[in-house]
Design an enzyme around this catalytic site. Structure first.
Site, PDB file in Angstrom:
ATOM      1  N   LEU A 107     -66.019 -60.771 -26.890  1.00 18.03           N
ATOM      2  CA  LEU A 107     -65.091 -60.215 -27.888  1.00 18.03           C
ATOM      3  C   LEU A 107     -64.347 -59.024 -27.309  1.00 18.03           C
ATOM      4  O   LEU A 107     -64.905 -58.254 -26.512  1.00 18.03           O
ATOM      5  CB  LEU A 107     -65.858 -59.762 -29.129  1.00 18.03           C
ATOM      6  CG  LEU A 107     -66.407 -60.866 -30.037  1.00 18.03           C
ATOM      7  CD1 LEU A 107     -67.053 -60.260 -31.271  1.00 18.03           C
ATOM      8  CD2 LEU A 107     -65.324 -61.845 -30.448  1.00 18.03           C
ATOM      9  N   ASN A 164     -75.641 -60.017 -24.240  1.00 17.88           N
ATOM     10  CA  ASN A 164     -75.996 -58.600 -24.121  1.00 17.88           C
ATOM     11  C   ASN A 164     -75.700 -57.814 -25.399  1.00 17.88           C
ATOM     12  O   ASN A 164     -75.599 -56.586 -25.363  1.00 17.88           O
ATOM     13  CB  ASN A 164     -75.251 -57.972 -22.932  1.00 17.88           C
ATOM     14  CG  ASN A 164     -73.741 -58.070 -23.059  1.00 17.88           C
ATOM     15  OD1 ASN A 164     -73.238 -59.035 -23.610  1.00 17.88           O
ATOM     16  ND2 ASN A 164     -73.028 -57.085 -22.586  1.00 17.88           N
ATOM     17  N   GLU A 165     -75.575 -58.524 -26.528  1.00 17.34           N
ATOM     18  CA  GLU A 165     -75.223 -57.859 -27.790  1.00 17.34           C
ATOM     19  C   GLU A 165     -76.134 -56.665 -28.089  1.00 17.34           C
ATOM     20  O   GLU A 165     -75.670 -55.624 -28.553  1.00 17.34           O
ATOM     21  CB  GLU A 165     -75.279 -58.852 -28.959  1.00 17.34           C
ATOM     22  CG  GLU A 165     -74.055 -59.749 -29.093  1.00 17.34           C
ATOM     23  CD  GLU A 165     -74.071 -60.932 -28.126  1.00 17.34           C
ATOM     24  OE1 GLU A 165     -74.977 -61.015 -27.278  1.00 17.34           O
ATOM     25  OE2 GLU A 165     -73.148 -61.770 -28.207  1.00 17.34           O
ATOM     26  N   GLY A 196     -69.709 -63.091 -25.869  1.00 19.87           N
ATOM     27  CA  GLY A 196     -68.877 -64.199 -26.345  1.00 19.87           C
ATOM     28  C   GLY A 196     -68.512 -65.182 -25.231  1.00 19.87           C
ATOM     29  O   GLY A 196     -68.260 -66.361 -25.497  1.00 19.87           O
TER      30      GLY A 196
HETATM   31  C1  LIG Z   1     -68.753 -58.411 -34.615  1.00 21.71           C
HETATM   32  C2  LIG Z   1     -70.159 -58.794 -34.258  1.00 21.71           C
HETATM   33  C3  LIG Z   1     -70.171 -59.885 -33.195  1.00 21.71           C
HETATM   34  C4  LIG Z   1     -71.517 -60.581 -32.987  1.00 21.71           C
HETATM   35  C5  LIG Z   1     -71.326 -61.963 -32.360  1.00 21.71           C
HETATM   36  C6  LIG Z   1     -71.684 -62.096 -30.957  1.00 21.71           C
HETATM   37  C7  LIG Z   1     -70.579 -62.619 -30.116  1.00 21.71           C
HETATM   38  C8  LIG Z   1     -69.936 -61.907 -29.249  1.00 21.71           C
HETATM   39  C9  LIG Z   1     -70.119 -60.462 -29.051  1.00 21.71           C
HETATM   40  C10 LIG Z   1     -69.278 -59.965 -27.903  1.00 21.71           C
HETATM   41  O1  LIG Z   1     -68.684 -60.750 -27.210  1.00 21.71           O
HETATM   42  S1  LIG Z   1     -69.190 -58.308 -27.622  1.00 21.71           S
HETATM   43  C11 LIG Z   1     -68.354 -58.162 -26.047  1.00 21.71           C
HETATM   44  C12 LIG Z   1     -69.327 -57.900 -24.985  1.00 21.71           C
HETATM   45  N1  LIG Z   1     -68.679 -57.850 -23.691  1.00 21.71           N
HETATM   46  C13 LIG Z   1     -69.142 -57.127 -22.696  1.00 21.71           C
HETATM   47  O2  LIG Z   1     -70.159 -56.468 -22.789  1.00 21.71           O
HETATM   48  C14 LIG Z   1     -68.360 -57.168 -21.403  1.00 21.71           C
HETATM   49  C15 LIG Z   1     -67.930 -55.807 -20.958  1.00 21.71           C
HETATM   50  N2  LIG Z   1     -67.223 -55.937 -19.692  1.00 21.71           N
HETATM   51  C16 LIG Z   1     -67.859 -56.011 -18.504  1.00 21.71           C
HETATM   52  O3  LIG Z   1     -69.065 -55.978 -18.405  1.00 21.71           O
HETATM   53  C17 LIG Z   1     -66.999 -56.137 -17.281  1.00 21.71           C
HETATM   54  O4  LIG Z   1     -65.706 -55.706 -17.592  1.00 21.71           O
HETATM   55  C18 LIG Z   1     -66.928 -57.579 -16.723  1.00 21.71           C
HETATM   56  C19 LIG Z   1     -66.551 -58.615 -17.784  1.00 21.71           C
HETATM   57  C20 LIG Z   1     -68.300 -57.953 -16.118  1.00 21.71           C
HETATM   58  C21 LIG Z   1     -65.868 -57.643 -15.601  1.00 21.71           C
HETATM   59  O5  LIG Z   1     -66.136 -56.660 -14.636  1.00 21.71           O
HETATM   60  P1  LIG Z   1     -65.014 -56.286 -13.558  1.00 21.71           P
HETATM   61  O6  LIG Z   1     -65.568 -55.204 -12.711  1.00 21.71           O
HETATM   62  O7  LIG Z   1     -64.533 -57.515 -12.877  1.00 21.71           O
HETATM   63  O8  LIG Z   1     -63.780 -55.797 -14.418  1.00 21.71           O
HETATM   64  P2  LIG Z   1     -63.574 -54.397 -15.174  1.00 21.71           P
HETATM   65  O9  LIG Z   1     -62.798 -53.508 -14.270  1.00 21.71           O
HETATM   66  O10 LIG Z   1     -64.842 -53.897 -15.743  1.00 21.71           O
HETATM   67  O11 LIG Z   1     -62.649 -54.878 -16.385  1.00 21.71           O
HETATM   68  C22 LIG Z   1     -61.304 -55.297 -16.168  1.00 21.71           C
HETATM   69  C23 LIG Z   1     -60.475 -54.913 -17.373  1.00 21.71           C
HETATM   70  O12 LIG Z   1     -60.924 -55.614 -18.513  1.00 21.71           O
HETATM   71  C24 LIG Z   1     -61.281 -54.717 -19.570  1.00 21.71           C
HETATM   72  N3  LIG Z   1     -62.405 -55.317 -20.322  1.00 21.71           N
HETATM   73  C25 LIG Z   1     -63.559 -55.759 -19.853  1.00 21.71           C
HETATM   74  N4  LIG Z   1     -64.326 -56.276 -20.811  1.00 21.71           N
HETATM   75  C26 LIG Z   1     -63.630 -56.167 -21.965  1.00 21.71           C
HETATM   76  C27 LIG Z   1     -63.897 -56.515 -23.321  1.00 21.71           C
HETATM   77  N5  LIG Z   1     -65.014 -57.142 -23.713  1.00 21.71           N
HETATM   78  N6  LIG Z   1     -62.953 -56.234 -24.225  1.00 21.71           N
HETATM   79  C28 LIG Z   1     -61.786 -55.624 -23.879  1.00 21.71           C
HETATM   80  N7  LIG Z   1     -61.469 -55.277 -22.594  1.00 21.71           N
HETATM   81  C29 LIG Z   1     -62.391 -55.531 -21.656  1.00 21.71           C
HETATM   82  C30 LIG Z   1     -61.671 -53.436 -18.825  1.00 21.71           C
HETATM   83  O13 LIG Z   1     -61.587 -52.349 -19.650  1.00 21.71           O
HETATM   84  C31 LIG Z   1     -60.635 -53.422 -17.713  1.00 21.71           C
HETATM   85  O14 LIG Z   1     -59.397 -52.992 -18.276  1.00 21.71           O
HETATM   86  P3  LIG Z   1     -58.285 -52.268 -17.369  1.00 21.71           P
HETATM   87  O15 LIG Z   1     -58.945 -51.063 -16.773  1.00 21.71           O
HETATM   88  O16 LIG Z   1     -57.898 -53.283 -16.346  1.00 21.71           O
HETATM   89  O17 LIG Z   1     -57.204 -51.959 -18.348  1.00 21.71           O
END
Ligand SMILES: CCCCCC/C=C\CC(=O)SCCNC(=O)CCNC(=O)[C@H](O)C(C)(C)COP(=O)(O)OP(=O)(O)OC[C@H]1O[C@@H](n2cnc3c(N)ncnc32)[C@H](O)[C@@H]1OP(=O)(O)O
Length: 281
Positions: free
Chosen positions: A86, A153-154, A131
């Site tokens: 998400l 990892n929620e 997600g």
């Molecule tokens: C409402 C209740 C819901 C319950 C239902 C359960 C279902 C889903 C829940 C979720 O999905 S919660 C989301 C959880 N996601 C994460 O924990 C991922 C966090 N991100 C990371 O760990 C890392 O970014 C990565 C995906 C492993 C990639 O690492 P990498 O080193 O390749 O890239 P980064 O430099 O860290 O990131 C690039 C760029 O993307 C932005 N970003 C990363 N993840 C997210 C995200 N989840 N949402 C929005 N943006 C994200 C990050 O900030 C970087 O941005 P810029 O610096 O390039 O602008």
């Protein structure tokens, strides 16, 4: 059979090509020989699931179902991230209406993908937290490239995955492993994910992963599609029905939860600690 004649298949291929031009966030192509569709998520830069991407995935799945797709490969245009889950920036200080739509569309995506009549494979060609893992788990088979992470990892972010997703994890890796993984919010490296059965195969390149995915889909070539889909529905139907019954209630409770200040604080901390992009104060 879904495609009795080459004409049917050609019609379907054209239809999908036309459709794909309408979807900037999900590109769909069809292998004309096999009839398998490949849906590639392409929301820059990490396929984080905001309302627009979720809506497009949901629409794509609906079209594939309507057009009697013979098999789906779900993958990412990024060579680093399958989907980052998400969009955490959209969950931070959110508009309640938007969160409501987002959550309800996420449920729709799960129902359509987990419950699709056609066979599905995730080619996990990048990281797949939360997600992202949900999308992969909804498919019937997962082929993952080396040196990435996958998992739910929620708990680390400050909430619990919903029941239908917990059930999906439990059905895939077993109750005991699921309890360890979910309570700690573990993200597994590719090799670890293979060991516990969270992914089915590892590939060294995307091309190899696609080959493995097609090999899985080809296993069903001689199985009558209705028998296959009835069996899948029998195995997965109870989980889907449980969500359908509880859909609105779950949306209400997640909206309450996400908009609560305690969750907002822990989300803010998670973003500051884990993401490069920071929150505007
Ligand atoms: C409402 C209740 C819901 C319950 C239902 C359960 C279902 C889903 C829940 C979720 O999905 S919660 C989301 C959880 N996601 C994460 O924990 C991922 C966090 N991100 C990371 O760990 C890392 O970014 C990565 C995906 C492993 C990639 O690492 P990498 O080193 O390749 O890239 P980064 O430099 O860290 O990131 C690039 C760029 O993307 C932005 N970003 C990363 N993840 C997210 C995200 N989840 N949402 C929005 N943006 C994200 C990050 O900030 C970087 O941005 P810029 O610096 O390039 O602008």
């Amino acid at each position: 059979m879904a495609f009795r004649t080459a004409r049917n298949l050609a019609y379907f291929s054209n239809y999908i090509r036309n459709y794909s031009t309408n979807g900037p966030l999900v590109n769909v192509t069809v292998n004309e020989k096999s009839g398998f569709a490949t849906a590639t998520l392409q929301r820059p830069s990490v396929n984080s699931l905001n309302l627009e991407l979720l809506t497009e995935i949901s629409h794509t799945l609906q079209q594939l179902e309507k057009n009697k797709c013979r098999g789906l490969i779900l993958t990412s245009a990024s060579n680093k991230v399958f989907s980052a889950g998400l969009d955490l920036f959209e969950l931070h200080k959110p508009n309640a209406d938007k969160i409501k739509q987002m959550w309800s569309t996420l449920q729709e995506v799960w129902i359509k993908l987990y419950g699709s009549s056609y066979p599905t494979v995730a080619v996990v060609n990048g990281h797949a937290p939360a997600g992202g893992c949900m999308l992969a788990l909804s498919c019937e088979y997962r082929v993952m490239l080396n040196n990435f992470i996958i998992g739910l990892n929620e708990a680390q972010i400050g909430f619990s995955a919903p029941m239908w997703l917990i059930d999906g994890m439990r059905n895939t890796i077993g109750s005991r492993q699921a309890e360890f993984a979910l309570t700690a919010g573990t993200l597994f490296k590719t090799e670890e994910a293979l060991k516990i059965g969270l992914v089915d195969e590892v590939a060294q390149s995307k091309e190899e992963a696609i080959e493995k995915a097609e090999k899985f889909l080809n296993k069903f070539a001689k199985i009558p599609p209705h028998a296959r889909s009835m069996t899948k529905a029998a195995l997965r139907g109870a989980n889907i029905q449980a969500l359908v019954r509880n859909k609105d209630e779950e949306v209400r409770s997640y909206v309450d939860f996400v908009t609560d200040s305690q969750f907002q604080d822990s989300l803010g901390e998670f973003i500051e600690l884990n993401l490069k992009q920071k929150l505007s104060k």
